[in-house]
Write a protein that holds these residues in place. Structure first.
Motif, PDB file in Angstrom:
ATOM      1  N   GLY A  37      12.176  -8.100  25.118  1.00 49.05           N
ATOM      2  CA  GLY A  37      11.603  -7.205  24.125  1.00 49.05           C
ATOM      3  C   GLY A  37      12.687  -6.635  23.223  1.00 49.05           C
ATOM      4  O   GLY A  37      13.861  -6.563  23.603  1.00 49.05           O
ATOM      5  N   TRP A  38      12.275  -6.271  22.024  1.00 45.91           N
ATOM      6  CA  TRP A  38      13.129  -5.538  21.088  1.00 45.91           C
ATOM      7  C   TRP A  38      12.432  -4.228  20.743  1.00 45.91           C
ATOM      8  O   TRP A  38      11.243  -4.219  20.415  1.00 45.91           O
ATOM      9  CB  TRP A  38      13.386  -6.342  19.813  1.00 45.91           C
ATOM     10  CG  TRP A  38      14.328  -7.487  20.008  1.00 45.91           C
ATOM     11  CD1 TRP A  38      14.010  -8.782  20.313  1.00 45.91           C
ATOM     12  CD2 TRP A  38      15.754  -7.435  19.910  1.00 45.91           C
ATOM     13  NE1 TRP A  38      15.156  -9.543  20.419  1.00 45.91           N
ATOM     14  CE2 TRP A  38      16.243  -8.733  20.165  1.00 45.91           C
ATOM     15  CE3 TRP A  38      16.681  -6.435  19.615  1.00 45.91           C
ATOM     16  CZ2 TRP A  38      17.597  -9.043  20.152  1.00 45.91           C
ATOM     17  CZ3 TRP A  38      18.031  -6.742  19.599  1.00 45.91           C
ATOM     18  CH2 TRP A  38      18.477  -8.042  19.870  1.00 45.91           C
ATOM     19  N   TYR A  95      18.452  -0.705  17.056  1.00 49.98           N
ATOM     20  CA  TYR A  95      17.612  -1.698  17.718  1.00 49.98           C
ATOM     21  C   TYR A  95      18.184  -1.999  19.111  1.00 49.98           C
ATOM     22  O   TYR A  95      19.395  -2.237  19.263  1.00 49.98           O
ATOM     23  CB  TYR A  95      17.546  -2.968  16.879  1.00 49.98           C
ATOM     24  CG  TYR A  95      16.636  -2.844  15.695  1.00 49.98           C
ATOM     25  CD1 TYR A  95      16.978  -2.035  14.618  1.00 49.98           C
ATOM     26  CD2 TYR A  95      15.411  -3.498  15.644  1.00 49.98           C
ATOM     27  CE1 TYR A  95      16.129  -1.880  13.531  1.00 49.98           C
ATOM     28  CE2 TYR A  95      14.560  -3.364  14.559  1.00 49.98           C
ATOM     29  CZ  TYR A  95      14.925  -2.550  13.515  1.00 49.98           C
ATOM     30  OH  TYR A  95      14.075  -2.399  12.435  1.00 49.98           O
ATOM     31  N   TYR A  96      17.292  -2.002  20.094  1.00 46.04           N
ATOM     32  CA  TYR A  96      17.674  -2.228  21.480  1.00 46.04           C
ATOM     33  C   TYR A  96      16.948  -3.448  22.033  1.00 46.04           C
ATOM     34  O   TYR A  96      15.739  -3.610  21.797  1.00 46.04           O
ATOM     35  CB  TYR A  96      17.304  -1.032  22.351  1.00 46.04           C
ATOM     36  CG  TYR A  96      17.951   0.270  21.954  1.00 46.04           C
ATOM     37  CD1 TYR A  96      17.356   1.099  21.006  1.00 46.04           C
ATOM     38  CD2 TYR A  96      19.147   0.671  22.532  1.00 46.04           C
ATOM     39  CE1 TYR A  96      17.941   2.299  20.649  1.00 46.04           C
ATOM     40  CE2 TYR A  96      19.740   1.874  22.182  1.00 46.04           C
ATOM     41  CZ  TYR A  96      19.133   2.681  21.242  1.00 46.04           C
ATOM     42  OH  TYR A  96      19.726   3.868  20.883  1.00 46.04           O
ATOM     43  N   CYS A  97      17.648  -4.257  22.786  1.00 51.76           N
ATOM     44  CA  CYS A  97      16.956  -5.351  23.472  1.00 51.76           C
ATOM     45  C   CYS A  97      16.707  -4.955  24.914  1.00 51.76           C
ATOM     46  O   CYS A  97      17.402  -4.109  25.487  1.00 51.76           O
ATOM     47  CB  CYS A  97      17.728  -6.658  23.381  1.00 51.76           C
ATOM     48  SG  CYS A  97      19.243  -6.723  24.322  1.00 51.76           S
ATOM     49  N   TRP A 111      18.714  -3.045  29.688  1.00 48.42           N
ATOM     50  CA  TRP A 111      18.759  -2.618  28.284  1.00 48.42           C
ATOM     51  C   TRP A 111      20.137  -2.863  27.687  1.00 48.42           C
ATOM     52  O   TRP A 111      21.155  -2.761  28.377  1.00 48.42           O
ATOM     53  CB  TRP A 111      18.442  -1.120  28.176  1.00 48.42           C
ATOM     54  CG  TRP A 111      17.023  -0.790  28.448  1.00 48.42           C
ATOM     55  CD1 TRP A 111      16.456  -0.506  29.655  1.00 48.42           C
ATOM     56  CD2 TRP A 111      15.973  -0.695  27.474  1.00 48.42           C
ATOM     57  NE1 TRP A 111      15.119  -0.250  29.494  1.00 48.42           N
ATOM     58  CE2 TRP A 111      14.795  -0.349  28.174  1.00 48.42           C
ATOM     59  CE3 TRP A 111      15.914  -0.861  26.088  1.00 48.42           C
ATOM     60  CZ2 TRP A 111      13.564  -0.186  27.535  1.00 48.42           C
ATOM     61  CZ3 TRP A 111      14.696  -0.685  25.449  1.00 48.42           C
ATOM     62  CH2 TRP A 111      13.534  -0.350  26.169  1.00 48.42           C
ATOM     63  N   GLY A 112      20.137  -3.139  26.411  1.00 46.66           N
ATOM     64  CA  GLY A 112      21.382  -3.209  25.669  1.00 46.66           C
ATOM     65  C   GLY A 112      21.777  -1.831  25.165  1.00 46.66           C
ATOM     66  O   GLY A 112      21.020  -0.860  25.290  1.00 46.66           O
ATOM     67  N   GLN A 113      22.957  -1.754  24.575  1.00 42.57           N
ATOM     68  CA  GLN A 113      23.485  -0.470  24.117  1.00 42.57           C
ATOM     69  C   GLN A 113      22.978  -0.112  22.721  1.00 42.57           C
ATOM     70  O   GLN A 113      23.160   1.021  22.269  1.00 42.57           O
ATOM     71  CB  GLN A 113      25.015  -0.503  24.111  1.00 42.57           C
ATOM     72  CG  GLN A 113      25.657  -1.157  22.894  1.00 42.57           C
ATOM     73  CD  GLN A 113      25.482  -2.666  22.857  1.00 42.57           C
ATOM     74  OE1 GLN A 113      25.045  -3.290  23.832  1.00 42.57           O
ATOM     75  NE2 GLN A 113      25.827  -3.276  21.736  1.00 42.57           N
ATOM     76  N   GLY A 114      22.373  -1.044  22.048  1.00 41.15           N
ATOM     77  CA  GLY A 114      21.819  -0.797  20.725  1.00 41.15           C
ATOM     78  C   GLY A 114      22.718  -1.289  19.609  1.00 41.15           C
ATOM     79  O   GLY A 114      23.946  -1.296  19.744  1.00 41.15           O
ATOM     80  N   THR A 115      22.105  -1.708  18.523  1.00 40.33           N
ATOM     81  CA  THR A 115      22.840  -2.119  17.340  1.00 40.33           C
ATOM     82  C   THR A 115      22.160  -1.498  16.114  1.00 40.33           C
ATOM     83  O   THR A 115      20.937  -1.496  16.011  1.00 40.33           O
ATOM     84  CB  THR A 115      22.921  -3.649  17.214  1.00 40.33           C
ATOM     85  OG1 THR A 115      23.755  -4.007  16.107  1.00 40.33           O
ATOM     86  CG2 THR A 115      21.560  -4.286  17.012  1.00 40.33           C
TER      87      THR A 115
END
Length: 121
Positions: A37-38, A95-97, A111-115
């Motif tokens: 998911g995004w 945006y987070y994946c 979760w990613g750290q975000g971009t």
């Protein structure tokens, strides 16, 4: 512990395109059974789902991005993508994946750290 690393964010003019990528720091066992998911979060707003692709490759999009964004996944590469076209200033957000699966009452939730994505008018 698995870490997700996003890339591809940046500054773009309205009408432009960006492609976000999200790669796991190490191989995720059973990733083909997980959902990608995004999500995004704009200043002062709650985090919202942008797009999701299930393990069966069924896709879901927020109404605000339908027809402009495309989510995809490459399980062999432990990578998910979000192609964003016809960007609008209101798409500006972090945006987070996310990779998720619930198995035998256990949540596997990464979760990613975000971009940052910034769309100028």
């Amino acid at each position: 512990q698995v870490q997700l690393v996003e890339s591809g964010g940046g500054l773009v003019q309205a009408g432009g395109s960006l492609r976000l990528s999200c790669t796991a720091s190490r191989r995720i066992i059973g990733i083909n059974a997980m959902d990608w998911g995004w999500y995004r979060q704009a200043p002062g707003k709650q985090r919202e789902l942008v797009a999701r692709v299930t393990s069966e490759h069924r896709t879901t999009y927020a109404d605000s991005v339908k027809g402009r964004f495309t989510i995809s996944r490459d399980d062999a590469a432990n990578t998910g993508y979000l192609q964003m076209n016809s960007l609008k200033p209101e798409d500006t957000a972090v945006y987070y994946c996310n990779v998720y699966r619930r198995l035998m009452a256990v949540d596997y939730d990464y979760w990613g750290q975000g971009t940052q994505v910034t769309v100028s008018s």
